[in-house]
Scaffold this motif. Structure first.
Motif, PDB file in Angstrom:
ATOM      1  N   UNK A 173       0.828  -1.197   0.000  1.00 23.67           N
ATOM      2  CA  UNK A 173       0.000   0.000   0.000  1.00 23.67           C
ATOM      3  C   UNK A 173       0.869   1.256   0.000  1.00 23.67           C
ATOM      4  N   UNK A 174       0.262   2.398  -0.283  1.00 25.13           N
ATOM      5  CA  UNK A 174       0.926   3.685  -0.120  1.00 25.13           C
ATOM      6  C   UNK A 174       0.376   4.341   1.142  1.00 25.13           C
ATOM      7  N   UNK A 175       1.081   5.342   1.710  1.00 22.96           N
ATOM      8  CA  UNK A 175       0.568   6.039   2.897  1.00 22.96           C
ATOM      9  C   UNK A 175      -0.781   6.699   2.613  1.00 22.96           C
ATOM     10  N   UNK A 176      -1.596   6.838   3.639  1.00 25.02           N
ATOM     11  CA  UNK A 176      -2.937   7.399   3.473  1.00 25.02           C
ATOM     12  C   UNK A 176      -2.909   8.867   3.061  1.00 25.02           C
ATOM     13  N   UNK A 177      -1.821   9.571   3.389  1.00 22.99           N
ATOM     14  CA  UNK A 177      -1.748  10.990   3.046  1.00 22.99           C
ATOM     15  C   UNK A 177      -1.130  11.233   1.665  1.00 22.99           C
ATOM     16  N   UNK A 178      -0.834  10.167   0.939  1.00 18.58           N
ATOM     17  CA  UNK A 178      -0.255  10.296  -0.404  1.00 18.58           C
ATOM     18  C   UNK A 178      -1.329   9.994  -1.446  1.00 18.58           C
ATOM     19  N   UNK A 179      -1.584  10.947  -2.326  1.00 20.55           N
ATOM     20  CA  UNK A 179      -2.576  10.753  -3.383  1.00 20.55           C
ATOM     21  C   UNK A 179      -2.033   9.811  -4.451  1.00 20.55           C
ATOM     22  N   UNK A 180      -2.895   9.094  -5.154  1.00 20.66           N
ATOM     23  CA  UNK A 180      -2.433   8.220  -6.246  1.00 20.66           C
ATOM     24  C   UNK A 180      -1.627   9.020  -7.266  1.00 20.66           C
ATOM     25  N   UNK A 181      -0.588   8.416  -7.844  1.00 21.48           N
ATOM     26  CA  UNK A 181       0.238   9.134  -8.830  1.00 21.48           C
ATOM     27  C   UNK A 181      -0.585   9.587 -10.034  1.00 21.48           C
ATOM     28  N   UNK A 182      -0.258  10.776 -10.521  1.00 23.82           N
ATOM     29  CA  UNK A 182      -0.927  11.286 -11.708  1.00 23.82           C
ATOM     30  C   UNK A 182      -0.346  10.642 -12.966  1.00 23.82           C
ATOM     31  N   UNK A 183      -1.112  10.686 -14.034  1.00 19.93           N
ATOM     32  CA  UNK A 183      -0.656  10.152 -15.307  1.00 19.93           C
ATOM     33  C   UNK A 183       0.171  11.211 -16.054  1.00 19.93           C
ATOM     34  N   UNK A 184       1.088  10.749 -16.901  1.00 23.85           N
ATOM     35  CA  UNK A 184       1.787  11.662 -17.795  1.00 23.85           C
ATOM     36  C   UNK A 184       0.923  11.839 -19.034  1.00 23.85           C
ATOM     37  N   UNK A 185       0.381  13.027 -19.193  1.00 23.80           N
ATOM     38  CA  UNK A 185      -0.534  13.292 -20.306  1.00 23.80           C
ATOM     39  C   UNK A 185       0.211  13.652 -21.580  1.00 23.80           C
ATOM     40  N   UNK A 186       1.437  14.110 -21.443  1.00 21.44           N
ATOM     41  CA  UNK A 186       2.234  14.503 -22.593  1.00 21.44           C
ATOM     42  C   UNK A 186       3.399  15.352 -22.140  1.00 21.44           C
ATOM     43  N   UNK A 187       4.088  15.957 -23.080  1.00 21.44           N
ATOM     44  CA  UNK A 187       5.244  16.799 -22.776  1.00 21.44           C
ATOM     45  C   UNK A 187       5.215  18.076 -23.608  1.00 21.44           C
ATOM     46  N   UNK A 188       5.626  19.174 -22.970  1.00 27.96           N
ATOM     47  CA  UNK A 188       5.850  20.430 -23.674  1.00 27.96           C
ATOM     48  C   UNK A 188       7.348  20.535 -23.933  1.00 27.96           C
ATOM     49  N   UNK A 189       7.724  20.753 -25.185  1.00 30.37           N
ATOM     50  CA  UNK A 189       9.139  20.839 -25.558  1.00 30.37           C
ATOM     51  C   UNK A 189       9.440  22.267 -26.005  1.00 30.37           C
ATOM     52  N   UNK A 190      10.403  22.886 -25.326  1.00 37.25           N
ATOM     53  CA  UNK A 190      10.784  24.271 -25.609  1.00 37.25           C
ATOM     54  C   UNK A 190      12.069  24.323 -26.425  1.00 37.25           C
ATOM     55  N   UNK A 191      12.125  25.268 -27.348  1.00 39.22           N
ATOM     56  CA  UNK A 191      13.332  25.528 -28.135  1.00 39.22           C
ATOM     57  C   UNK A 191      13.739  26.978 -27.926  1.00 39.22           C
ATOM     58  N   UNK A 192      15.026  27.190 -27.723  1.00 38.52           N
ATOM     59  CA  UNK A 192      15.556  28.534 -27.516  1.00 38.52           C
ATOM     60  C   UNK A 192      16.706  28.786 -28.491  1.00 38.52           C
ATOM     61  N   UNK A 193      16.876  30.019 -28.901  1.00 38.78           N
ATOM     62  CA  UNK A 193      18.061  30.427 -29.662  1.00 38.78           C
ATOM     63  C   UNK A 193      18.369  29.546 -30.860  1.00 38.78           C
ATOM     64  N   UNK A 194      19.531  28.857 -30.762  1.00 37.57           N
ATOM     65  CA  UNK A 194      19.997  28.081 -31.913  1.00 37.57           C
ATOM     66  C   UNK A 194      19.418  26.673 -31.946  1.00 37.57           C
ATOM     67  N   UNK A 195      18.487  26.341 -31.047  1.00 33.07           N
ATOM     68  CA  UNK A 195      17.774  25.070 -31.049  1.00 33.07           C
ATOM     69  C   UNK A 195      18.663  23.867 -30.726  1.00 33.07           C
ATOM     70  N   UNK A 196      19.870  24.106 -30.204  1.00 33.81           N
ATOM     71  CA  UNK A 196      20.739  22.975 -29.840  1.00 33.81           C
ATOM     72  C   UNK A 196      20.150  22.202 -28.675  1.00 33.81           C
ATOM     73  N   UNK A 197      19.509  22.932 -27.747  1.00 36.74           N
ATOM     74  CA  UNK A 197      18.891  22.307 -26.584  1.00 36.74           C
ATOM     75  C   UNK A 197      17.387  22.195 -26.775  1.00 36.74           C
ATOM     76  N   UNK A 198      16.832  21.101 -26.277  1.00 41.87           N
ATOM     77  CA  UNK A 198      15.388  20.940 -26.174  1.00 41.87           C
ATOM     78  C   UNK A 198      15.067  20.780 -24.688  1.00 41.87           C
ATOM     79  N   UNK A 199      14.255  21.686 -24.167  1.00 41.29           N
ATOM     80  CA  UNK A 199      13.883  21.641 -22.756  1.00 41.29           C
ATOM     81  C   UNK A 199      12.484  21.051 -22.638  1.00 41.29           C
ATOM     82  N   UNK A 200      12.365  20.034 -21.806  1.00 35.94           N
ATOM     83  CA  UNK A 200      11.131  19.249 -21.754  1.00 35.94           C
ATOM     84  C   UNK A 200      10.461  19.381 -20.389  1.00 35.94           C
ATOM     85  N   UNK A 201       9.182  19.686 -20.412  1.00 34.47           N
ATOM     86  CA  UNK A 201       8.383  19.739 -19.196  1.00 34.47           C
ATOM     87  C   UNK A 201       7.235  18.735 -19.317  1.00 34.47           C
TER      88      UNK A 201
END
Length: 264
Positions: A173-201
Motif C-alpha cells: 500500500x501507499x501512505x494514506x496521506x499520499x494521493x495516487x500518482x498522476x498520469x503523464x498526459x504529454x510533454x511540452x518541448x521548448x526551443x531557444x536560440x539556436x535550437x541545440x537544446x530541447x527543454x522538456x516539461x
C-alpha cells in the motif's frame, strides 16, 4: 503478503527456541512484527510525518529493529518513468533501517539477517533477486530483494566501502496521506536560440480532456523552469513521456528535463 506473514511467524516459532541469545530472538520478533504490519500498510509502525523532499516522503516510527527508532523510518518513493539513462521505477512504501559496523547489533545483522530472509522466502515461495545498480554506482553495493510477481516483500543492501547494511521491508500500500500518482498526459518541448537544446516539461493529470489551453500551460511550465531567457518556441506532444522525447531527437541536440507541472 498474508502468506509471507504466516510463513515468517512459523519460522520464528520454530527457530526462536534455538536462538543463541535474547538479541537473536529480538531480531526475529521485530522482523516478524514489521512484516505483518507492512501487509496492512504499517498502521502500527507509522508515527508521524517527517519531511518531503524531491526524492521521497519520510515518516518517524513507533517500532523498529531492536527499538532503535532514530535509525529507522518509513519512506514513500513516487514512481519514476523510464529515461534514456535509467529504468522505470514503481512506487514504493517501505520501512528502512541502517546498521554500520560501529552500531549495536551490527554483527548480528551481518551474520543472521540473510539466513532469516532466505528461510522465510523459501517457505513463502518468494524469489531472491540480485539488483543491478546504476552504472555510476557499479561495484559500490550488493542489493537483494525477495519478491513475488516482481513486487518486493523485503530485502537488504550491503555497501562495500563502509560495510554498512540497510534493511528494507515493503508494503503493498501507499501512505494514506499520499494521493495516487498522476498520469503523464504529454510533454511540452521548448526551443531557444539556436535550437541545440530541447527543454522538456512533462505534464501530469488525470485526463487529456483537462487540457484546454496549451499556450497558458506552456507559459506556466516555462516560468517554473527558472530559465532566464524569455524568447522561446514550444511544441505540445500529447501522450509522450520524457523518454519518448529523448528518442525523438538525436545528436547534436541535447534533451533536458526542466521539471513537470500538473494540469490543475
Amino acid at each position: 503478503m498474508k502468506r509471507i506473514v504466516i510463513s515468517f511467524l512459523t519460522i520464528f516459532l520454530f527457530t526462536v527456541t534455538q536462538a543463541q541469545d535474547i538479541n537473536s530472538q529480538k531480531l526475529r520478533l521485530d522482523l516478524a512484527y514489521l512484516i505483518a504490519d507492512a501487509a496492512n500498510g504499517f498502521p502500527e509502525t507509522l508515527n508521524s510525518f517527517k519531511e518531503k523532499t524531491i526524492y521521497n516522503t519520510s515518516y518517524t516510527v513507533k517500532r523498529s529493529l531492536f527499538g532503535i527508532k532514530n535509525k529507522g523510518g518509513l519512506f514513500y518513493k513516487p514512481p519514476k518513468e523510464k529515461t534514456k539513462y535509467t529504468e522505470a521505477e514503481a512506487e514504493r512504501f517501505y520501512f528502512g533501517q541502517s546498521f554500520k559496523p560501529e552500531d549495536s547489533f551490527y554483527e548480528l545483522i551481518r551474520d543472521s539477517l540473510e539466513i532469516i530472509f532466505d528461510a522465510t522466502a523459501k517457505e513463502a515461495g518468494l524469489k531472491k533477486n540480485k539488483i543491478k545498480p546504476p552504472k555510476e554506482y557499479k561495484n559500490k553495493w550488493d542489493e537483494y530483494t525477495y519478491s513475488s510477481n516482481n513486487k518486493p516483500a523485503f530485502g537488504f543492501i550491503k555497501y562495500k566501502e563502509t560495510n554498512a547494511i540497510y534493511v528494507s521491508i515493503y508494503s503493498p500500500f501507499r501512505p494514506k496521506d499520499i494521493a495516487p500518482p498522476l498520469k503523464t498526459l504529454g510533454c511540452i518541448v521548448f526551443s531557444l536560440g539556436n535550437f541545440t537544446y530541447k527543454y522538456v516539461s512533462p505534464v501530469y493529470g488525470q485526463s487529456l480532456e483537462d487540457i484546454r489551453d496549451t499556450k497558458a500551460l506552456a507559459a506556466r511550465a516555462f516560468s517554473n523552469s527558472g530559465i532566464a531567457e524569455k524568447d522561446y518556441q514550444y511544441t505540445w506532444y500529447p501522450n509522450k513521456t520524457f523518454y519518448d522525447i529523448q528518442q525523438m531527437f538525436k545528436k547534436p541536440i541535447i534533451v533536458q528535463e526542466i521539471g513537470g507541472i500538473t494540469v490543475k
